[in-house]
Design a protein around this motif. Structure first.
Motif, short mmCIF file in Angstrom:
data_model
loop_
_atom_site.label_atom_id
_atom_site.label_comp_id
_atom_site.label_asym_id
_atom_site.label_seq_id
_atom_site.Cartn_x
_atom_site.Cartn_y
_atom_site.Cartn_z
N SER A 275 42.79 41.26 41.12
CA SER A 275 41.86 41.62 41.71
C SER A 275 40.99 40.27 41.91
N LYS A 276 40.23 40.08 42.78
CA LYS A 276 39.51 39.04 43.21
C LYS A 276 37.66 39.57 43.33
N ARG A 277 37.57 40.68 42.73
CA ARG A 277 36.01 41.22 42.68
C ARG A 277 35.24 40.41 41.77
N ASN A 278 35.10 39.03 42.14
CA ASN A 278 34.31 38.23 41.12
C ASN A 278 32.79 38.82 40.95
N ASP A 279 32.26 39.43 42.13
CA ASP A 279 30.82 39.73 42.15
C ASP A 279 30.69 41.10 41.22
N ALA A 280 31.89 41.80 40.96
CA ALA A 280 31.50 43.22 40.27
C ALA A 280 33.01 43.48 39.53
N PRO A 281 33.16 42.40 38.29
CA PRO A 281 34.35 42.64 37.40
C PRO A 281 34.31 44.24 36.94
N GLU A 282 33.30 44.82 36.72
CA GLU A 282 33.35 46.20 36.14
C GLU A 282 34.13 47.00 37.14
N LEU A 283 34.08 46.59 38.35
CA LEU A 283 34.52 47.88 39.48
C LEU A 283 36.05 47.41 39.66
N ALA A 284 36.21 46.28 39.30
CA ALA A 284 37.70 45.55 39.82
C ALA A 284 39.01 46.28 39.71
N SER A 285 39.22 47.14 38.49
CA SER A 285 40.42 47.73 38.10
C SER A 285 40.13 49.23 38.66
N ARG A 286 41.02 49.65 39.80
CA ARG A 286 40.66 50.89 40.07
C ARG A 286 42.11 51.55 40.55
N PRO A 287 42.90 51.91 39.42
CA PRO A 287 44.09 52.46 39.50
C PRO A 287 44.04 53.61 40.48
N TYR A 288 44.90 53.82 41.42
CA TYR A 288 45.12 54.95 42.50
C TYR A 288 44.28 55.14 43.63
N ASP A 289 43.16 53.94 43.30
CA ASP A 289 41.97 54.01 44.55
C ASP A 289 42.64 53.34 45.68
N SER A 290 42.35 53.99 47.08
CA SER A 290 42.52 53.17 48.27
C SER A 290 42.18 51.75 48.22
N GLY A 291 41.11 51.42 47.77
CA GLY A 291 40.40 49.98 47.69
C GLY A 291 41.13 49.14 46.51
N ARG A 292 41.97 49.72 45.74
CA ARG A 292 42.64 48.82 44.72
C ARG A 292 43.03 47.45 45.53
N ASP A 293 43.08 46.38 44.67
CA ASP A 293 43.51 44.92 45.12
C ASP A 293 44.12 44.24 43.94
N GLY A 294 44.47 44.85 42.80
CA GLY A 294 45.15 43.99 41.71
C GLY A 294 44.50 44.42 40.45
N PHE A 295 45.44 43.78 39.44
CA PHE A 295 45.10 44.37 38.03
C PHE A 295 44.06 43.25 37.71
N VAL A 296 43.27 43.60 36.59
CA VAL A 296 42.34 42.83 35.77
C VAL A 296 43.00 42.29 34.56
N LEU A 297 43.27 41.04 34.39
CA LEU A 297 44.11 40.56 33.02
C LEU A 297 42.96 41.04 31.78
N GLY A 298 43.63 41.47 30.81
CA GLY A 298 42.83 41.64 29.58
C GLY A 298 43.40 41.17 28.29
N GLU A 299 42.74 41.11 27.34
CA GLU A 299 43.18 40.94 26.00
C GLU A 299 43.04 41.87 24.90
N GLY A 300 43.70 41.96 23.87
CA GLY A 300 43.64 42.67 22.85
C GLY A 300 44.73 43.20 21.95
N ALA A 301 44.56 43.72 21.04
CA ALA A 301 45.69 44.24 20.29
C ALA A 301 45.66 45.62 19.77
N ALA A 302 46.53 46.39 19.68
CA ALA A 302 46.58 47.86 19.00
C ALA A 302 48.00 47.94 18.04
N ALA A 303 47.62 48.89 17.08
CA ALA A 303 48.64 49.04 15.99
C ALA A 303 48.78 50.32 15.72
N LEU A 304 49.91 50.91 15.26
CA LEU A 304 50.31 52.22 14.78
C LEU A 304 51.14 52.19 13.53
#
Length: 413
Positions: free
Chosen positions: A209-238
């Protein structure tokens, strides 16, 4: 002899939403977004087309000892923090080292270390390249750090299957526990590649997504206005454990791990196979078969749902192919809307979310879904949704570049 039942006795995460599971889960239920404008000056200096990502809420160097952090790539730092939380959450079980294993994952590995060392080589010459560069950049660095931290001698294995990696590592852990290779396995995944080169490369693929003006709104799965993913970082363990072993030590059990499956598309290096009868639905069917449940047993799905125009519709068609009309009775969550896409860490953090959903009988919300794509007929939770009483079964999907598909099935404890 019947295979032993597998349970989850500990969970941990370090993410764009929080520094531990409770903070992350609370933020997820509150509808928060972990996407933010990058604090790195190179984002502007290099004129990157995408200048935001889901970076961890706290820098890992604020949590780890200074010397310890210096010897680990950022991805391994995140992994060690998450693994320590999961281990403590499991009660720090006393396990014979030869009965404790690690099944870990990453999609890319130590890209920060690699690119930093390359800059040092060019600018200062070969004598200034740090001697720990290779041990830090290798994809198995996180697994090795966890293995040494907990003296795990039943094997420390690393999966690298792009965005399916850590879901596949959980599947490997199931198999290794069933085969009797270990009594306890620390499974999960990590990723830390919010760096100029991956951002530029993903952007060139038209994946972000290229929504530089509104990052918090950029990742919008299933929305008609979706335009790509937001790269993330992190880890999880089980912490996954044979049920008999967990009960013998009086461990708290979060959920049961019923089974899983992996398949491959053999179709395209980056595009999903559009065939709704292809390898993606086959992975789901095989996972349900391995778990000895049917589609009508499933109440909740944590979907891969990256927010790309092509990927979301392809996954939906595959899920519909598998579940048929029962899909209308299944509550779907697409949590990458909040965390961004953690690549090799995505399956692990979504497994943690699936476990928490079962434990608290609450499907987490999918944020930023304001106009659902009419071609995607799903019951998507857009606010925390209570799940039914009784025994519950949930599915977690992960798919990655290269045509890697991994599905895990969980159930209430």
């Amino acid at each position: 002899m019947a295979a032993p039942d597998i349970v989850v006795t500990g969970i941990g995460t370090f993410s764009p939403l929080g520094v531990n599971v409770q903070d992350t889960w609370t933020a997820l239920l509150a509808g928060e977004s972990g996407a933010r404008t990058l604090p790195y000056p190179w984002a502007e200096e290099l004129e990157l087309p995408v200048r935001f990502a889901g970076i961890t809420k706290v820098d890992p160097t604020e949590v780890l000892d200074r010397i310890e952090a210096k010897r680990l790539d950022r991805g391994a730092q995140l992994a060690l923090i998450a693994a320590r939380e999961a281990w403590a959450d499991a009660g720090s079980p006393e396990v014979e080292p030869t009965r404790l294993g690690v099944d870990w994952a990453t999609g890319i590995g130590g890209v920060w270390t690699l690119l930093s060392a390359w800059d040092t080589l060019k600018e200062k010459g070969p004598r200034r390249v740090p001697p720990m560069t290779v041990p830090m950049l290798m994809p198995n660095a996180a697994a090795a750090a966890i293995e040494m931290e907990f003296t795990a001698r039943a094997g420390a294995r690393t999966v690298v299957s792009a965005c399916a990696s850590s879901n596949e590592s959980i599947g490997n852990a199931i198999e290794h526990l069933r085969r009797g290779y270990a009594d306890v396995i620390i499974a999960g995944g990590t990723e830390a590649c919010v760096h100029a080169l991956p951002l530029a490369a993903f952007a060139q693929m038209q994946a972000l997504s290229k929504r530089n003006d509104a990052p918090e709104l950029a990742s919008r799965p299933y929305d008609s206005g979706r335009d790509g993913f937001v790269l993330g970082e992190g880890a999880a363990a089980l912490v996954l454990e044979r049920e008999d072993h967990a009960k013998a030590r009086g461990a708290r059990i979060y959920a049961r791990v019923l089974g899983g499956a992996v398949t491959s598309d053999a179709f395209h290096i980056s595009a999903p196979d559009p065939d709704p009868n292809g390898s993606v639905p086959r992975a789901m069917r095989l996972a349900l078969e391995d778990a000895s449940v049917t589609t009508t047993d499933v109440a909740h799905i944590n979907a891969h749902a990256t927010s790309t125009p092509v990927g979301d519709i392809a996954e939906y068609k595959s899920i519909r192919n598998v579940f048929g009309d029962h899909l209308d009775e299944v509550v779907v969550s697409a949590t990458k809307a909040a965390t961004g896409h953690l690549l090799g860490g995505a399956g692990a953090i979504e497994a943690v979310f699936t476990v928490k959903a079962l434990q608290e009988r609450t499907a987490p919300p999918t944020i930023n879904l304001t106009a659902q794509d009419p071609e995607i007929v799903l019951d998507v939770a857009t606010s925390p949704r209570k799940l039914p009483d009784g025994d519950l079964v949930a599915v977690s999907n992960s798919f990655g570049f290269g045509g890697h598909n991994a599905v895990t099935v969980f159930a209430t404890a």
